[in-house]
Scaffold this active site. Structure first.
Site, PDB file in Angstrom:
ATOM      1  N   ASP A 130      58.746  65.349  79.385  1.00  0.00           N
ATOM      2  CA  ASP A 130      58.667  66.907  79.463  1.00  0.00           C
ATOM      3  C   ASP A 130      58.537  67.576  80.752  1.00  0.00           C
ATOM      4  O   ASP A 130      59.017  68.599  81.125  1.00  0.00           O
ATOM      5  CB  ASP A 130      57.596  67.267  78.483  1.00  0.00           C
ATOM      6  N   ARG A 190      51.927  66.912  85.236  1.00  0.00           N
ATOM      7  CA  ARG A 190      50.646  67.033  84.393  1.00  0.00           C
ATOM      8  C   ARG A 190      50.251  65.759  83.677  1.00  0.00           C
ATOM      9  O   ARG A 190      50.843  64.538  83.931  1.00  0.00           O
ATOM     10  CB  ARG A 190      50.315  68.331  83.884  1.00  0.00           C
ATOM     11  N   ASP A 191      49.050  65.998  83.090  1.00  0.00           N
ATOM     12  CA  ASP A 191      48.713  64.435  82.321  1.00  0.00           C
ATOM     13  C   ASP A 191      49.368  64.341  80.790  1.00  0.00           C
ATOM     14  O   ASP A 191      49.066  63.410  80.082  1.00  0.00           O
ATOM     15  CB  ASP A 191      47.203  64.650  81.828  1.00  0.00           C
ATOM     16  N   GLU A 192      50.748  64.773  80.933  1.00  0.00           N
ATOM     17  CA  GLU A 192      51.690  64.403  79.770  1.00  0.00           C
ATOM     18  C   GLU A 192      52.676  63.422  80.056  1.00  0.00           C
ATOM     19  O   GLU A 192      52.592  62.116  80.000  1.00  0.00           O
ATOM     20  CB  GLU A 192      52.483  65.742  78.941  1.00  0.00           C
ATOM     21  N   ASP A 242      62.357  68.336  73.510  1.00  0.00           N
ATOM     22  CA  ASP A 242      62.992  68.618  74.716  1.00  0.00           C
ATOM     23  C   ASP A 242      64.095  67.905  74.894  1.00  0.00           C
ATOM     24  O   ASP A 242      65.191  68.131  75.617  1.00  0.00           O
ATOM     25  CB  ASP A 242      61.783  68.209  75.756  1.00  0.00           C
ATOM     26  N   TRP A 244      61.620  68.101  66.258  1.00  0.00           N
ATOM     27  CA  TRP A 244      61.205  67.106  67.239  1.00  0.00           C
ATOM     28  C   TRP A 244      61.747  65.782  66.339  1.00  0.00           C
ATOM     29  O   TRP A 244      62.410  65.026  67.268  1.00  0.00           O
ATOM     30  CB  TRP A 244      59.699  67.099  67.048  1.00  0.00           C
ATOM     31  N   GLU A 248      58.597  75.945  82.216  1.00  0.00           N
ATOM     32  CA  GLU A 248      58.029  75.552  80.931  1.00  0.00           C
ATOM     33  C   GLU A 248      58.163  76.724  79.876  1.00  0.00           C
ATOM     34  O   GLU A 248      58.806  77.084  78.881  1.00  0.00           O
ATOM     35  CB  GLU A 248      56.882  74.791  80.774  1.00  0.00           C
ATOM     36  N   HIS A 273      60.246  71.819  83.805  1.00  0.00           N
ATOM     37  CA  HIS A 273      60.411  71.446  82.557  1.00  0.00           C
ATOM     38  C   HIS A 273      61.794  71.647  81.928  1.00  0.00           C
ATOM     39  O   HIS A 273      62.199  72.800  82.289  1.00  0.00           O
ATOM     40  CB  HIS A 273      59.283  72.350  81.780  1.00  0.00           C
TER      41      HIS A 273
END
Length: 905
Positions: free
Chosen positions: A465, A469-471, A478, A531, A735, A756
């Site tokens: 995604d 960051r922490d993803e 997506d 999803w 995003e 994103h």
């Protein structure tokens, strides 16, 4: 027009398993594919012949023939699955395709592929690691020069093994993988160029290995095979769950590798990981994908990866942790590579020993830093790494086992820093570029480049995604909304084929797909509407683009299980139960009722599953899921659509889903399309869609006869819009539509990515709408093209795409009341061409009336267009411009292969 035009039909662009010259194929029946080019109109392949030879080690000769298709009469074929003698492991295969045109002329092209180890039985290596009891000392943060805030992080480890070779081999192959990340070296030189290898898979289900050609690195006499090993996704930090921040699969990285040497005298030897290897902690104090990388060069041992290394102190015997090899499989996708380098655009001194570097482009990767004027013990900190140096006035630092998403880097600890001292290194999977787009509006061109950079930044082992960051997780929605754009930008067949293994592997026993793949703690396991449906939508779209039925064969059972899961828990056919976290139309300025979104996707997945079953000849399944899709469409209309064609919630996304997925009774399609247009006009014209609606917006408006509104949205600059971020310096897709506004400043930092790709799904319409380069409904593998440009207010546009059949190209420009349209169609394909014009009778091709031109059948006139079918070849149309936007086509309920209506002709 084609860059690859030839006087006669000829094959080119040969691929095996969707890769060019792959080194390490574990598929016993790989797909062998080719593209076609010709300078002649109407050219097509009448028949083909494929032959495959197995080559002895180190040989460049003919080899032994293992397969011959013979002459196959199939004008449509541009690929065939290998069906010869069983492929042998570790074997180079040469293959050739010969194609014969209708006039009997034949042309051929050749390529090669090499098999991997073809199963666990061929492996000899054991998993090894460093002594996990050898723990580094730690000082309190306020004392001791080694004190670094690295709690929970582990040092990278080095491993080495010496061996002797009586002579340089004629062939040397290194088969390597890790639970963690690895980098192999041989005699002081790096082996291969893959980054972040072996990549992220669910290590509980499969572990990819890579095959490296190291023939040139092995010498007669003493040799050293060496490796550095780091945590990576295996035992490092991943995801955002505070209760399970890392070590999702294991607690310490492990290496497994085999070096196979083939000698001129026919002998063969293997150097494998086992207890004879030696290990020690490396100067990399820690290396983590999220936390960064810390180098302490005072701990370095120069020459450790070369022969005649004398520093044996501190090296320990490797620990053997096991010999389980059942999960090993050759990597099916192109690796992550250092794909480009970005020079620093500006370096600004912001304080004593502190500099801010601007690379001018948001990207995923790392920096290479030349640190000058260092003194022993000096500490240099980069935004995404910390470096400590001991000896010498200069050092070059470049992390190997981490990456970040960034445009700016802050460097502290250096008195001087010039632009030439620091370089941005771009990392992404090496997916070959397939498409290109350009137009007369510089803002739209900048948008296109931002879309491409967003794709590069987020195709790092899995489709993530965001990179910063922490993803950095493989979110399914997506991926599915951006996939049509991704396929046009690059050849992603192998990349997504590999990722679909993770999607299937994460599926629950009850059939539920997940929200992310690989599955990870901290994210709800059961997929939300839109999803989980990616497990159906992605295989279907890959089949349509690449024409490879294996995408459906590999996934149909999982697709059926997903639809059964939704149906089982929602027998009333309105999807209310087992909806996972139900993200709905994520980040939409105007929310759409969740049951509308869910039920629309229920119908879509049932419909596509039926279509996939029909392609594969599974008639019972096709009938079953086709009937179910019809019932869900009826339920949708009964529960959410008024007799006047209003969709519950009265939102843009609600109408987009209903129109694109064919959920409306025929008589209500035009009222719904008109209401969608009215909502867009009332908003500015503007958009109010989120992740699930955005990719449908321009295609559906176009199909409804309102390309003018699609163009208005494309060129809008106020938020929400695609150009708003670019007006604020964006170089990738944001995003959030309002990630930054002049009035409110930045959105919440906890979730406000500026890289994103999901909202960049407008890219599909840039190719298919603006430039007119599309595929006809019902076609697969670009057998039939749909060329229907929508000029809008632009002066010119062009696009090209390297399809599985060959190069597709469109280009149009208008000047002095005339529109000129150029079209290239690859051999064996046809195209339906809509020439925009106010005078259909005056359209000419290459200077003659279109009805008299070779290779063209005039079909009729439509809404401001002349429609014709053309055979393969290059065409140049000229026509009088239309006086205004085309009238709306006759709207019909769409149940075709993509979000596009059919027009009456």
């Amino acid at each position: 027009m084609s860059d690859r035009s030839t006087a006669a039909l000829a094959p080119y662009g040969l691929r095996c398993a969707h890769l060019a010259e792959p080194l390490g194929v574990d598929d016993p029946a790989p797909l062998l594919a080719w593209r076609l080019a010709s300078g002649r109109r109407g050219d097509a392949q009448a028949r083909y012949r494929v032959r495959v030879w197995a080559l002895p080690a180190g040989s460049s000769g003919t080899g032994t023939q293992v397969w011959d298709t013979g002459e196959v009469d199939d004008p449509a074929a541009v690929s065939v699955r290998y069906a010869g003698a069983p492929l042998r492991p570790r074997t180079r295969h040469r293959w050739e395709v010969a194609v014969t045109a209708g006039d009997g002329a034949t042309a051929a092209a050749g390529s090669w592929f090499e098999t991997g180890l073809l199963g666990p039985a061929a492996w000899r290596a054991s998993w090894i690691t460093h002594d996990t009891g050898d723990i580094d000392v730690a000082d309190a943060p306020e004392e001791g020069e080694l004190a670094i805030p690295d709690h929970g992080l582990q040092p990278a480890i080095r491993l080495r093994r010496t061996f002797r070779a009586a002579a340089a081999p004629v062939r040397a192959r290194l088969y390597a993988t890790a639970r963690g990340l690895y980098e192999m070296r041989l005699n002081g030189r790096r082996a291969g160029d893959a980054e972040l290898a072996p990549g992220w898979t669910d290590y509980r289900d499969r572990i990819d290995y890579q095959v490296l050609d190291v023939t040139a690195l092995v010498t007669a006499g003493e040799n050293v095979l060496a490796a550095t090993l780091a945590d990576g996704w295996w035992s490092g930090f991943a995801g955002f769950d505070a209760r399970r921040p890392g070590a999702h699969y294991g607690t310490f990285p492990e290496l497994l590798a085999e070096l196979h040497l083939d000698h001129a005298d026919g002998t063969h030897e293997v150097i494998a990981t086992d207890g004879s290897w030696r290990t020690r902690r490396s100067p990399i104090r820690y290396a983590d994908l999220l936390k960064g990388e810390c180098h302490d060069l005072r701990r370095d041992t120069p020459g450790w990866d070369r022969p005649r290394f004398g520093g044996a102190d501190g090296w320990r015997p490797a620990q053997v942790t096991g010999a389980d090899r059942g999960l090993l499989t050759a990597s099916p996708a192109p690796p992550v590579r250092a794909a480009a380098e970005l020079p620093a655009r500006a370096v600004t001194r912001t304080g004593a020993g502190r500099h801010l570097v601007d690379f001018g482009q948001n990207f995923a990767g790392r920096v290479r830093l030349r640190a000058r004027g260092l003194t022993p013990g000096a500490r240099v900190v980069v935004r995404h790494a910390e470096a400590l140096d001991g000896d010498g006035p200069e050092a070059v630092f470049e992390p190997r086992f981490t990456y970040h998403g960034f445009r700016y880097a802050e460097v502290t600890g250096l008195a001087e820093l010039d632009a030439g001292d620091i370089t941005g290194v771009v990392l992404h999977n090496d997916t070959p570029r397939a498409g290109d787009f350009a137009c007369s509006d510089p803002d739209v061109e900048r948008l296109y480049q931002a879309i491409r950079w967003g794709q590069r930044s987020n195709f790092v082992s899995v489709p993530t995604d965001c990179p910063q960051r922490d993803e950095r997780l493989g979110w399914l929605a997506d991926a599915q909304v951006f996939l049509p754009t991704a396929c046009l930008n690059a050849d992603v067949a192998a990349f997504f084929g590999g990722w679909l293994r993770e999607v299937r592997g994460a599926q629950s026993p009850g059939g539920a797909f997940t929200n992310v793949a690989p599955r990870l703690a901290g994210v709800a396991d059961e997929g939300a509407p839109g999803w989980g449906d990616a497990g159906v939508i992605v295989p279907w779209h890959l089949y349509r683009v690449y024409g490879d039925e294996r995408f459906l064969e590999d996934n149909l059972d999982a697709m059926c299980a997903w639809v059964d899961h939704v149906h089982r828990h929602n027998p009333g056919l309105v999807w209310r139960h087992r909806v996972g976290p139900h993200y709905a139309d994520w980040l939409a300025p105007e929310p759409t009722p969740r049951e509308v979104v869910a039920t629309a996707y229920f119908a879509r997945s049932a419909d596509l599953t039926a279509r996939a079953a029909e392609v594969l000849g599974r008639r019972d399944a096709a009938e079953r899921y086709g009937t179910l899709a019809g019932h869900v469409r009826t339920a949708f209309a009964e529960h959410f659509v008024t007799p006047e064609g209003r969709v519950a919630g009265d939102t843009q996304t609600g109408y987009l889903l209903a129109l694109a997925f064919g959920l409306l009774p025929d008589g209500l399609v035009r009222p719904a399309a008109d209401r969608l247009a009215a909502l867009v006009e009332a908003a500015g014209p503007g958009l109010t869609t989120g992740f699930l609606g955005v990719g449908l917006l321009a295609p559906v408006l176009d199909a409804c006869g309102r390309p003018d509104l699609a163009h208005a949205l494309l060129r809008r600059t106020d938020p929400p819009s695609w150009l708003h971020p670019l007006r604020h310096g964006a170089t990738t897709i944001w995003e959030r539509w309002d990630g930054y506004t002049a009035e409110r400043g930045f959105q919440a930092a906890a979730m406000n990515s500026f890289n994103h790709y999901a909202l960049g799904s407008i890219g599909e319409w840039l190719y298919q709408g603006v430039a007119g380069l599309g595929q006809a409904p019902g076609s697969a593998g670009y057998r039939e093209l749909l060329v229907r440009p929508r000029p809008g207010g632009l002066d010119w546009a062009r696009a090209s795409y390297e399809s599985v059949r060959g190069t597709v190209r469109t280009a149009w420009e208008r000047a002095d009341g005339e529109l000129r349209l150029e079209v290239s169609v690859p051999p064996g394909a046809t195209a339906i061409v809509h020439v925009p014009t106010g005078d259909p009778g005056g359209v000419r091709e290459s200077g003659v009336p279109v009805a008299a031109a070779a290779g063209i059948d005039v079909l009729g006139t439509g809404a401001g267009t002349l429609q014709c079918r053309v055979a393969s070849g290059d065409y140049r149309f000229t026509a009088a411009e239309a006086a205004g936007p085309p009238a709306a086509p006759a709207a019909q309920n769409h149940r075709g292969a993509g979000p596009r209506f059919e027009e009456d002709s």
